[in-house]
Design an enzyme around this catalytic site. Structure first.
Site, PDB file in Angstrom:
ATOM      1  N   HIS A  10      81.809  13.066  28.349  1.00 31.30           N
ATOM      2  CA  HIS A  10      80.518  13.568  27.867  1.00 31.30           C
ATOM      3  C   HIS A  10      79.488  12.492  28.202  1.00 31.30           C
ATOM      4  O   HIS A  10      79.834  11.300  28.261  1.00 31.30           O
ATOM      5  CB  HIS A  10      80.474  13.732  26.347  1.00 31.30           C
ATOM      6  CG  HIS A  10      81.474  14.663  25.761  1.00 31.30           C
ATOM      7  ND1 HIS A  10      82.771  14.310  25.513  1.00 31.30           N
ATOM      8  CD2 HIS A  10      81.348  15.945  25.323  1.00 31.30           C
ATOM      9  CE1 HIS A  10      83.409  15.334  24.957  1.00 31.30           C
ATOM     10  NE2 HIS A  10      82.573  16.344  24.839  1.00 31.30           N
ATOM     11  N   ASP A  48      79.610   9.513  25.959  1.00 26.33           N
ATOM     12  CA  ASP A  48      80.828   8.681  25.988  1.00 26.33           C
ATOM     13  C   ASP A  48      80.648   7.453  26.864  1.00 26.33           C
ATOM     14  O   ASP A  48      81.278   6.423  26.636  1.00 26.33           O
ATOM     15  CB  ASP A  48      82.028   9.448  26.576  1.00 26.33           C
ATOM     16  CG  ASP A  48      82.326  10.733  25.852  1.00 26.33           C
ATOM     17  OD1 ASP A  48      82.005  10.819  24.664  1.00 26.33           O
ATOM     18  OD2 ASP A  48      82.893  11.655  26.490  1.00 26.33           O
TER      19      ASP A  48
HETATM   20  C1  XUL Z   1      86.079  19.982  21.125  1.00 30.93           C
HETATM   21  C2  XUL Z   1      86.468  19.850  22.528  1.00 30.93           C
HETATM   22  C3  XUL Z   1      85.518  19.087  23.392  1.00 30.93           C
HETATM   23  C4  XUL Z   1      85.371  19.670  24.754  1.00 30.93           C
HETATM   24  C5  XUL Z   1      84.298  19.018  25.572  1.00 30.93           C
HETATM   25  O1  XUL Z   1      86.997  20.660  20.359  1.00 30.93           O
HETATM   26  O2  XUL Z   1      87.500  20.295  22.940  1.00 30.93           O
HETATM   27  O3  XUL Z   1      85.950  17.778  23.455  1.00 30.93           O
HETATM   28  O4  XUL Z   1      86.559  19.611  25.468  1.00 30.93           O
HETATM   29  O5  XUL Z   1      83.080  18.969  24.929  1.00 30.93           O
END
Ligand code: XUL
Ligand code: CO
Length: 439
Positions: free
Chosen positions: A99, A102
């Site tokens: 993300h 992150d």
């Molecule tokens: C949340 C989840 C996230 C997504 C990416 O449950 O799975 O980490 O994979 O935003």
């Protein structure tokens, strides 16, 4: 047990090895059916759990520290990146996912946040090139900051919609720059808690508007990868709009997006939706939207997204069966959206957790190939539906009959037989294949 600093590389030692820091089933360069295991499985490291998560839960703070001895904000994130690539090297993982939040510290303003992000994206590029690693996908965290408390693309505030767009735009730019092959939209807070304060129709329309703009922006800039929606039924909101694979397909068809979007199926999200993992994968496949996988597992006695490293070999085998029947991963892969437990709070635990997850899927791959080679399961299913290969069944399939003819046909039937489904026999075949895998 060895210390993290003493471990150079996790080697394959085979099923008989008792060495904790060795693969028992994952042999990255072993060729199975014309392809190396690493290319069948396309493992990815999840940045958020591995370099971000510090053991916090609802009742307690961190049980580990991931500043890696640094104090300056930017230095911390550079060190996190160094450790990420060091871990990928040690574990023979070729891909990673992140993300925006992150990889870089958030600033006081959106502009400052994006500047930090772009600086870190450049840093990741140098590391990628040096370590020969690839980005599987990135995504914008449009759910953590308080401005997203009522959603991002589905927020009642148009300003928040714009902030979310700015963040996704930066992530698509990063994806293109880093050569990523997918971009993920997980709903985050795109859902609601009560209809008393929610315009559900507008929120759905706005979500579609957002996705269309994202698609167009990326394509205009030359992005050739997949756009993926990641279904999840609940958490953080009570009702998530991308509940499960079937709900996502309905949404994508309604808004004429089904050609442009695929799905990223997560095991723990499937079980939260009261589906088997392979049900979600099959649903994606038969609708032509299978994209990628977030590999993890939940605890069936707990009702939330525990994001555990996968150790269930049955689920992994059924998952890899779906992947093989799909013809393998194309732009997707197996991202470990999984974190070590709160009590597993050392760097050694991170290695051990990945080893378990990777070995589980390596076993799953080997078993899935056996399921196909063995042929008994597929033959059984084929024979079960054989009544559609001839006579009235063939006419149903070919669309050359109607209700009058079917009623006539039915009235003249002297006996009707439905063969046994033989579930227990089939389950025994799976056990047999599984426990003779190395014979
Ligand atoms: C949340 C989840 C996230 C997504 C990416 O449950 O799975 O980490 O994979 O935003
Ligand atoms: Co996920």
């Amino acid at each position: 047990m060895k210390k993290y600093s003493e471990i150079e590389k996790i080697n394959y030692e085979g099923p008989k090895s008792k060495e904790p820091f060795a693969f028992k089933y994952y042999n990255p360069d072993e060729v199975i059916h014309g392809k190396k295991m690493r290319d069948h499985l396309k493992f990815a490291l999840s940045y958020w759990h591995t370099l971000g998560y510090c053991g916090n839960d609802m009742f307690g703070g961190p049980t580990e520290n991931k500043d890696f001895g640094e104090t300056d904000k930017m230095a911390i994130y550079k060190k996190k990146a160094d450790v990420a690539f060091e871990l990928m090297d040690k574990l023979s993982i070729d891909y990673y996912c992140f993300h925006d939040v992150d990889i870089a510290p958030e600033g006081k303003t959106l502009k400052e946040t994006l500047t930090n992000f772009q600086e870190m994206v450049k840093y990741l590029k140098t590391l990628q090139d040096k370590h020969h690693k690839k980005l599987l996908w990135d995504t914008a965290n449009n759910f953590g900051d308080k401005v997203f408390m009522a959603g991002a693309a589905t927020s009642p505030s148009a300003d928040v919609f714009a902030v979310a767009a700015a963040k996704v735009k930066a992530c698509i730019d990063a994806d293109i720059y880093l050569g990523g092959t997918s971009y993920v939209f997980w709903g985050g807070r795109e859902g609601y808690d009560t209809l008393l304060n929610t315009d559900m129709a507008l929120e759905n329309d706005n979500l579609a508007r957002f996705l269309k703009m994202a698609r167009d922006y990326g394509r205009e800039k030359g992005y050739k990868g997949d756009y993926l929606i990641e279904p999840k039924p609940k958490e953080p909101t009570k009702h998530q709009y991308d509940f499960d694979a079937a709900t996502c397909c309905n949404f994508l068809r309604k808004y004429d997006l089904i050609k442009d979007f695929k799905l990223n199926i997560e095991a723990n999200h499937a079980t939260l939706a009261m589906h088997d993992f392979n049900h979600e994968l099959r649903t994606a496949r038969i609708n032509g939207v299978f994209g990628s996988i977030d590999a993890n597992q939940g605890d069936m006695l707990l009702g939330w997204d525990t994001d555990q490293f996968p150790s269930n070999v049955y689920d992994a085998a059924y998952c890899m069966y779906e992947v093989l029947k799909e013809g393998g991963f194309k732009n997707g892969g197996l991202n470990f959206d999984a974190k070590t437990r709160r009590q597993s709070n050392t760097m050694e635990d991170i290695l051990l957790a990945y080893i378990t997850g990777m070995d589980t899927f390596a076993l799953g791959l080997r078993i899935a190939f056996k399921m196909i080679e063995d042929g008994r399961l597929e033959k059984f299913v084929e024979e079960r539906y054989a009544s559609y290969n001839h006579g009235i069944g063939k006419k149903i399939i070919e669309g050359t009959t109607n209700f009058e003819e079917l009623a006539d046909y039915a009235e003249n039937l002297s006996s009707i037989e439905v063969a046994s489904g033989r579930q227990e026999y089939l389950e025994e075949i799976i056990n047999n294949l599984m426990f003779t895998i190395f014979d």
